[in-house]
Design an enzyme around this catalytic site. Sequence first.
Site, mmCIF file in Angstrom:
data_model
loop_
_atom_site.group_PDB
_atom_site.id
_atom_site.type_symbol
_atom_site.label_atom_id
_atom_site.label_comp_id
_atom_site.label_asym_id
_atom_site.label_seq_id
_atom_site.Cartn_x
_atom_site.Cartn_y
_atom_site.Cartn_z
ATOM 1 N N ARG A 93 -9.432 8.163 -1.249
ATOM 2 C CA ARG A 93 -10.397 8.600 -0.240
ATOM 3 C C ARG A 93 -11.298 9.683 -0.795
ATOM 4 O O ARG A 93 -10.909 10.449 -1.679
ATOM 5 C CB ARG A 93 -9.656 9.132 0.994
ATOM 6 C CG ARG A 93 -9.149 8.035 1.903
ATOM 7 C CD ARG A 93 -8.454 8.608 3.118
ATOM 8 N NE ARG A 93 -8.218 7.578 4.111
ATOM 9 C CZ ARG A 93 -9.043 7.300 5.115
ATOM 10 N NH1 ARG A 93 -10.140 8.002 5.302
ATOM 11 N NH2 ARG A 93 -8.775 6.343 5.957
ATOM 12 N N ASN A 138 0.864 -1.190 0.000
ATOM 13 C CA ASN A 138 0.000 0.000 0.000
ATOM 14 C C ASN A 138 0.901 1.239 0.000
ATOM 15 O O ASN A 138 1.706 1.423 0.914
ATOM 16 C CB ASN A 138 -0.892 -0.037 1.249
ATOM 17 C CG ASN A 138 -1.806 1.171 1.327
ATOM 18 O OD1 ASN A 138 -1.353 2.311 1.163
ATOM 19 N ND2 ASN A 138 -3.075 0.952 1.573
ATOM 20 N N HIS A 187 -3.355 -4.854 7.684
ATOM 21 C CA HIS A 187 -3.449 -3.704 8.595
ATOM 22 C C HIS A 187 -2.547 -3.895 9.811
ATOM 23 O O HIS A 187 -2.694 -4.869 10.542
ATOM 24 C CB HIS A 187 -4.879 -3.401 9.058
ATOM 25 C CG HIS A 187 -5.069 -1.928 9.313
ATOM 26 N ND1 HIS A 187 -4.612 -1.308 10.446
ATOM 27 C CD2 HIS A 187 -5.616 -0.948 8.556
ATOM 28 C CE1 HIS A 187 -4.893 -0.024 10.377
ATOM 29 N NE2 HIS A 187 -5.485 0.237 9.235
ATOM 30 N N GLU A 209 -8.554 0.407 -2.956
ATOM 31 C CA GLU A 209 -9.375 0.440 -1.736
ATOM 32 C C GLU A 209 -10.327 1.609 -1.860
ATOM 33 O O GLU A 209 -9.903 2.721 -2.229
ATOM 34 C CB GLU A 209 -8.498 0.672 -0.506
ATOM 35 C CG GLU A 209 -7.758 -0.542 -0.047
ATOM 36 C CD GLU A 209 -6.954 -0.227 1.208
ATOM 37 O OE1 GLU A 209 -7.223 0.791 1.882
ATOM 38 O OE2 GLU A 209 -6.037 -0.982 1.487
ATOM 39 N N THR A 260 -6.240 6.439 9.802
ATOM 40 C CA THR A 260 -6.154 5.351 8.837
ATOM 41 C C THR A 260 -7.461 4.572 8.983
ATOM 42 O O THR A 260 -8.270 4.881 9.853
ATOM 43 C CB THR A 260 -4.926 4.457 9.108
ATOM 44 O OG1 THR A 260 -4.925 3.371 8.167
ATOM 45 C CG2 THR A 260 -4.934 3.891 10.519
ATOM 46 N N THR A 261 -7.670 3.574 8.119
ATOM 47 C CA THR A 261 -8.925 2.830 8.189
ATOM 48 C C THR A 261 -9.066 2.163 9.558
ATOM 49 O O THR A 261 -8.193 1.407 9.973
ATOM 50 C CB THR A 261 -8.951 1.749 7.092
ATOM 51 O OG1 THR A 261 -8.562 2.358 5.863
ATOM 52 C CG2 THR A 261 -10.326 1.149 6.948
ATOM 53 N N HIS A 276 -5.606 3.667 -1.732
ATOM 54 C CA HIS A 276 -6.941 3.997 -1.226
ATOM 55 C C HIS A 276 -7.282 5.395 -1.729
ATOM 56 O O HIS A 276 -6.656 6.377 -1.318
ATOM 57 C CB HIS A 276 -6.901 3.962 0.308
ATOM 58 C CG HIS A 276 -8.231 4.190 0.957
ATOM 59 N ND1 HIS A 276 -8.410 4.103 2.320
ATOM 60 C CD2 HIS A 276 -9.450 4.502 0.454
ATOM 61 C CE1 HIS A 276 -9.677 4.348 2.620
ATOM 62 N NE2 HIS A 276 -10.323 4.607 1.503
ATOM 63 N N GLU A 330 -10.659 -9.543 3.152
ATOM 64 C CA GLU A 330 -9.376 -9.205 3.776
ATOM 65 C C GLU A 330 -9.662 -9.092 5.264
ATOM 66 O O GLU A 330 -10.378 -8.184 5.697
ATOM 67 C CB GLU A 330 -8.836 -7.879 3.227
ATOM 68 C CG GLU A 330 -7.523 -7.482 3.902
ATOM 69 C CD GLU A 330 -6.943 -6.174 3.368
ATOM 70 O OE1 GLU A 330 -7.284 -5.754 2.241
ATOM 71 O OE2 GLU A 330 -6.147 -5.559 4.107
ATOM 72 N N ARG A 373 -7.136 12.950 0.483
ATOM 73 C CA ARG A 373 -6.084 13.471 1.366
ATOM 74 C C ARG A 373 -4.689 12.982 0.977
ATOM 75 O O ARG A 373 -3.700 13.557 1.365
ATOM 76 C CB ARG A 373 -6.376 13.131 2.818
ATOM 77 C CG ARG A 373 -6.150 11.674 3.149
ATOM 78 C CD ARG A 373 -6.218 11.424 4.632
ATOM 79 N NE ARG A 373 -7.558 11.567 5.147
ATOM 80 C CZ ARG A 373 -7.979 10.978 6.265
ATOM 81 N NH1 ARG A 373 -7.145 10.252 6.974
ATOM 82 N NH2 ARG A 373 -9.212 11.113 6.672
ATOM 83 N N HIS A 374 -4.615 11.843 0.278
ATOM 84 C CA HIS A 374 -3.279 11.397 -0.178
ATOM 85 C C HIS A 374 -3.305 11.002 -1.657
ATOM 86 O O HIS A 374 -2.809 11.751 -2.490
ATOM 87 C CB HIS A 374 -2.664 10.335 0.738
ATOM 88 C CG HIS A 374 -3.603 9.260 1.248
ATOM 89 N ND1 HIS A 374 -4.418 8.533 0.421
ATOM 90 C CD2 HIS A 374 -3.823 8.804 2.512
ATOM 91 C CE1 HIS A 374 -5.084 7.659 1.152
ATOM 92 N NE2 HIS A 374 -4.772 7.805 2.422
ATOM 93 N N ASP A 395 -0.099 4.522 -0.115
ATOM 94 C CA ASP A 395 -0.768 5.772 0.281
ATOM 95 C C ASP A 395 0.184 6.747 0.973
ATOM 96 O O ASP A 395 0.106 7.960 0.772
ATOM 97 C CB ASP A 395 -1.918 5.492 1.268
ATOM 98 C CG ASP A 395 -3.059 4.728 0.629
ATOM 99 O OD1 ASP A 395 -3.072 4.566 -0.599
ATOM 100 O OD2 ASP A 395 -3.946 4.278 1.385
ATOM 101 N N HIS A 396 1.087 6.203 1.818
ATOM 102 C CA HIS A 396 1.947 7.092 2.598
ATOM 103 C C HIS A 396 2.935 7.865 1.748
ATOM 104 O O HIS A 396 3.407 8.925 2.151
ATOM 105 C CB HIS A 396 2.691 6.306 3.677
ATOM 106 C CG HIS A 396 1.799 5.879 4.800
ATOM 107 N ND1 HIS A 396 1.010 6.766 5.492
ATOM 108 C CD2 HIS A 396 1.557 4.673 5.342
ATOM 109 C CE1 HIS A 396 0.326 6.115 6.414
ATOM 110 N NE2 HIS A 396 0.637 4.842 6.336
ATOM 111 N N HIS A 426 2.273 0.892 6.014
ATOM 112 C CA HIS A 426 3.029 1.802 6.857
ATOM 113 C C HIS A 426 4.439 1.324 7.199
ATOM 114 O O HIS A 426 5.404 2.089 7.086
ATOM 115 C CB HIS A 426 2.243 2.074 8.150
ATOM 116 C CG HIS A 426 2.910 3.053 9.045
ATOM 117 N ND1 HIS A 426 3.781 2.669 10.045
ATOM 118 C CD2 HIS A 426 2.892 4.398 9.071
ATOM 119 C CE1 HIS A 426 4.249 3.742 10.648
ATOM 120 N NE2 HIS A 426 3.710 4.806 10.081
#
Length: 255
Positions: A48, A10, A194, A73, A103-104, A46, A154, A52-53, A12-13, A217
């Site tokens: 959103r 993932n 996660h 996602e 985060t989720t 993801h 998941e 935001r990212h 996203d970060h 992450h």
Amino acid sequence: MKDRPRICVNIDHVATIRQARRTDVPDPVTAAALCELGGADGIVVHLREDRRHILDRDLRLLRKTVKTQLNLEMGATDEMVGIALDVRPDWSTLVPEKREELTTEGGLDVAGNRERIASVVKRLREGGIRTSLFIEATPAQIESAAQVGTDAVELHTGRYAETYRKDRGIQELEFLRQGRDLALEKGLIFNAGHGLTYRNVRPIVHLGGIHELNIGHDIIARAVLVGLERAVQEMVQVCVESWQCNMIPHLGPVG
Ligand code: PXP
């Protein structure tokens, strides 16, 4: 299942760092290519509602450049279904989404929203997109997931990751094991993710039967220090070694 879990990253970060300054670096598209060079089996983003990212532009470019598989996602909203049907990721994972969360948090309540989720799953699958539902490992959620016709679930490993620091997450690992058994019995593909780290991922790999692990992450955090390609390589290596090793140090022989 004979194969080790596939490792999907993932990213996203990476976009979060870019958005901290609203510039165009670091580019998640470049990051995805480096993850693939490091051995990632798939890329997860993801999109959103509040952007935001990850941005729409990232998703569209990733669709053109990702060589492995792209997993989007998304919240179960009409806007996101429209975007998914247009962009056509290989997978869509439905997640709960709250504006205020970092985060989720928690899994999707499939049991409480069966009709809505069933209709979103149907539309996505008719558009040729495989679906996964991010849920807690409870019998009610897993059985509901099977009823709404999703390809995969998941299972949320967040609570396992939290308790791992205290007692190695033994109880949560047992819930995940039971969740895996029920998901496989219902004919669902079993993914997990996660809060997974280079340390706590080992017992999860040992569970067996996992198609994919989705990890963000901890890989990106390590990448800041050692580089992304190497960070991904190291996660893949940890998973391969855990898969090949027939002992879990703190749990004894693998049954
Ligand atoms: N799976 C899902 C459904 C997620 O929402 C996230 C976080 O974006 C992850 C996996 C990855 O979690 P982490 O960043 O803690 O590895």
